[in-house]
Write a protein that holds these residues in place. Structure first.
Motif, PDB file in Angstrom:
ATOM      1  N   MET A   5       0.835  -1.182   0.000  1.00 38.51           N
ATOM      2  CA  MET A   5       0.000   0.000   0.000  1.00 38.51           C
ATOM      3  C   MET A   5       0.885   1.253   0.000  1.00 38.51           C
ATOM      4  N   ALA A   6       0.515   2.219  -0.785  1.00 34.22           N
ATOM      5  CA  ALA A   6       1.289   3.452  -0.904  1.00 34.22           C
ATOM      6  C   ALA A   6       0.922   4.430   0.202  1.00 34.22           C
ATOM      7  N   ARG A   7       1.894   5.219   0.575  1.00 35.69           N
ATOM      8  CA  ARG A   7       1.708   6.296   1.544  1.00 35.69           C
ATOM      9  C   ARG A   7       1.881   7.612   0.801  1.00 35.69           C
ATOM     10  N   THR A   8       1.243   8.649   1.307  1.00 36.37           N
ATOM     11  CA  THR A   8       1.373   9.974   0.703  1.00 36.37           C
ATOM     12  C   THR A   8       1.856  10.946   1.769  1.00 36.37           C
ATOM     13  N   LEU A   9       2.912  11.682   1.444  1.00 29.20           N
ATOM     14  CA  LEU A   9       3.421  12.725   2.315  1.00 29.20           C
ATOM     15  C   LEU A   9       3.404  14.015   1.505  1.00 29.20           C
ATOM     16  N   THR A  10       2.745  15.027   2.037  1.00 26.13           N
ATOM     17  CA  THR A  10       2.637  16.314   1.363  1.00 26.13           C
ATOM     18  C   THR A  10       3.279  17.381   2.238  1.00 26.13           C
ATOM     19  N   VAL A  11       4.159  18.178   1.636  1.00 25.44           N
ATOM     20  CA  VAL A  11       4.792  19.293   2.336  1.00 25.44           C
ATOM     21  C   VAL A  11       4.214  20.565   1.735  1.00 25.44           C
ATOM     22  N   LYS A  15       2.185  26.568  -2.107  1.00 23.03           N
ATOM     23  CA  LYS A  15       2.987  25.629  -2.886  1.00 23.03           C
ATOM     24  C   LYS A  15       3.064  24.309  -2.136  1.00 23.03           C
ATOM     25  N   GLU A  16       2.736  23.209  -2.836  1.00 28.64           N
ATOM     26  CA  GLU A  16       2.738  21.881  -2.230  1.00 28.64           C
ATOM     27  C   GLU A  16       3.670  20.944  -2.977  1.00 28.64           C
ATOM     28  N   PHE A  17       4.292  20.070  -2.217  1.00 31.00           N
ATOM     29  CA  PHE A  17       5.137  19.016  -2.782  1.00 31.00           C
ATOM     30  C   PHE A  17       4.577  17.701  -2.260  1.00 31.00           C
ATOM     31  N   GLU A  18       4.140  16.856  -3.174  1.00 30.17           N
ATOM     32  CA  GLU A  18       3.519  15.590  -2.778  1.00 30.17           C
ATOM     33  C   GLU A  18       4.429  14.429  -3.164  1.00 30.17           C
ATOM     34  N   PHE A  19       4.600  13.524  -2.234  1.00 29.56           N
ATOM     35  CA  PHE A  19       5.443  12.357  -2.431  1.00 29.56           C
ATOM     36  C   PHE A  19       4.611  11.102  -2.183  1.00 29.56           C
ATOM     37  N   THR A  20       4.680  10.182  -3.110  1.00 32.59           N
ATOM     38  CA  THR A  20       4.035   8.889  -2.938  1.00 32.59           C
ATOM     39  C   THR A  20       5.130   7.890  -2.610  1.00 32.59           C
ATOM     40  N   LEU A  21       4.982   7.241  -1.486  1.00 36.05           N
ATOM     41  CA  LEU A  21       5.982   6.295  -1.009  1.00 36.05           C
ATOM     42  C   LEU A  21       5.395   4.892  -1.014  1.00 36.05           C
ATOM     43  N   VAL A  22       6.066   3.979  -1.668  1.00 38.21           N
ATOM     44  CA  VAL A  22       5.665   2.578  -1.600  1.00 38.21           C
ATOM     45  C   VAL A  22       6.454   1.928  -0.475  1.00 38.21           C
ATOM     46  N   GLU A  23       6.054   0.751  -0.085  1.00 44.24           N
ATOM     47  CA  GLU A  23       6.684   0.080   1.053  1.00 44.24           C
ATOM     48  C   GLU A  23       8.201  -0.037   0.885  1.00 44.24           C
ATOM     49  N   ALA A  24       8.647  -0.282  -0.318  1.00 45.37           N
ATOM     50  CA  ALA A  24      10.094  -0.410  -0.568  1.00 45.37           C
ATOM     51  C   ALA A  24      10.846   0.886  -0.269  1.00 45.37           C
ATOM     52  N   ASP A  25      10.180   2.033  -0.380  1.00 42.00           N
ATOM     53  CA  ASP A  25      10.824   3.323  -0.112  1.00 42.00           C
ATOM     54  C   ASP A  25      11.219   3.479   1.349  1.00 42.00           C
ATOM     55  N   VAL A  26      10.440   2.898   2.242  1.00 39.50           N
ATOM     56  CA  VAL A  26      10.713   3.057   3.673  1.00 39.50           C
ATOM     57  C   VAL A  26      11.204   1.782   4.342  1.00 39.50           C
ATOM     58  N   ALA A  27      11.050   0.644   3.664  1.00 33.68           N
ATOM     59  CA  ALA A  27      11.415  -0.643   4.265  1.00 33.68           C
ATOM     60  C   ALA A  27      12.893  -0.733   4.623  1.00 33.68           C
ATOM     61  N   ALA A  77      11.204  12.918   2.412  1.00 32.71           N
ATOM     62  CA  ALA A  77       9.909  12.218   2.451  1.00 32.71           C
ATOM     63  C   ALA A  77      10.067  10.793   2.961  1.00 32.71           C
ATOM     64  N   ARG A  78      11.081  10.089   2.494  1.00 36.12           N
ATOM     65  CA  ARG A  78      11.300   8.706   2.926  1.00 36.12           C
ATOM     66  C   ARG A  78      11.552   8.632   4.429  1.00 36.12           C
ATOM     67  N   HIS A  79      12.415   9.496   4.939  1.00 38.68           N
ATOM     68  CA  HIS A  79      12.754   9.446   6.359  1.00 38.68           C
ATOM     69  C   HIS A  79      11.596   9.927   7.232  1.00 38.68           C
ATOM     70  N   ALA A  80      10.891  10.963   6.794  1.00 42.28           N
ATOM     71  CA  ALA A  80       9.711  11.421   7.541  1.00 42.28           C
ATOM     72  C   ALA A  80       8.634  10.348   7.508  1.00 42.28           C
ATOM     73  N   GLY A  81       8.450   9.733   6.362  1.00 46.88           N
ATOM     74  CA  GLY A  81       7.463   8.655   6.246  1.00 46.88           C
ATOM     75  C   GLY A  81       7.775   7.504   7.171  1.00 46.88           C
ATOM     76  N   ARG A  82       9.039   7.180   7.311  1.00 45.75           N
ATOM     77  CA  ARG A  82       9.437   6.089   8.214  1.00 45.75           C
ATOM     78  C   ARG A  82       9.152   6.451   9.665  1.00 45.75           C
ATOM     79  N   LEU A  83       9.496   7.668  10.062  1.00 48.90           N
ATOM     80  CA  LEU A  83       9.295   8.052  11.468  1.00 48.90           C
ATOM     81  C   LEU A  83       7.827   8.229  11.825  1.00 48.90           C
ATOM     82  N   LEU A  84       7.039   8.778  10.913  1.00 53.65           N
ATOM     83  CA  LEU A  84       5.636   9.045  11.226  1.00 53.65           C
ATOM     84  C   LEU A  84       4.743   7.828  11.000  1.00 53.65           C
ATOM     85  N   ASP A  85       5.123   6.961  10.079  1.00 52.97           N
ATOM     86  CA  ASP A  85       4.457   5.677   9.855  1.00 52.97           C
ATOM     87  C   ASP A  85       2.930   5.796   9.732  1.00 52.97           C
TER      88      ASP A  85
END
Length: 106
Positions: A1-7, A13-25, A83-91
């Motif tokens: 399942m994909a995760r979405t992180l938006t800054v 102005k928005e920056f959207e990142f789609t992270l798949v499990e492999a991005d944070v695993a 995005a990858r590191h924030a996604g990992r910490l916030l989960d």
């Protein structure tokens, strides 16, 4: 399942990142903390807490704030690492880092 992180920056102005499990695993929690610790120190971020304690949310917000919109726009590799590191910490499946309002929503 994909995760979405938006800054989001204050000017809309928005920056959207789609992270798949492999991005944070491949990133352990300790490695994610070290990445934010290093960025926080390199950017000379200021602690927002009067007692000096810096929470993960403070680091994620301040690294985005002190890096600025230009870095997100101009350095795609760094922005993806953020995005990858924030996604990992916030989960969480959906995260919104609102720099202008100094908040993180899920």
């Amino acid at each position: 399942m994909a995760r979405t992180l938006t800054v989001v920056f204050g000017n809309g102005k928005e920056f959207e990142f789609t992270l798949v499990e492999a991005d944070v695993a491949g990133i352990g929690e300790d490695a994610a903390w070290r990445w934010f610790d290093r960025e926080y120190a390199e950017l000379d971020c200021q602690a927002s807490s009067p007692v000096g304690k810096v929470l993960v949310i403070d680091k994620i917000l301040n690294v985005a704030r002190f890096s600025g919109e230009r870095r997100f726009a101009g350095d795609a590799a760094w922005a993806q690492e953020y995005a990858r590191h924030a996604g990992r910490l916030l989960d969480r499946d959906k995260v919104r880092v609102d720099v202008g309002n100094a908040s993180i929503g899920f």
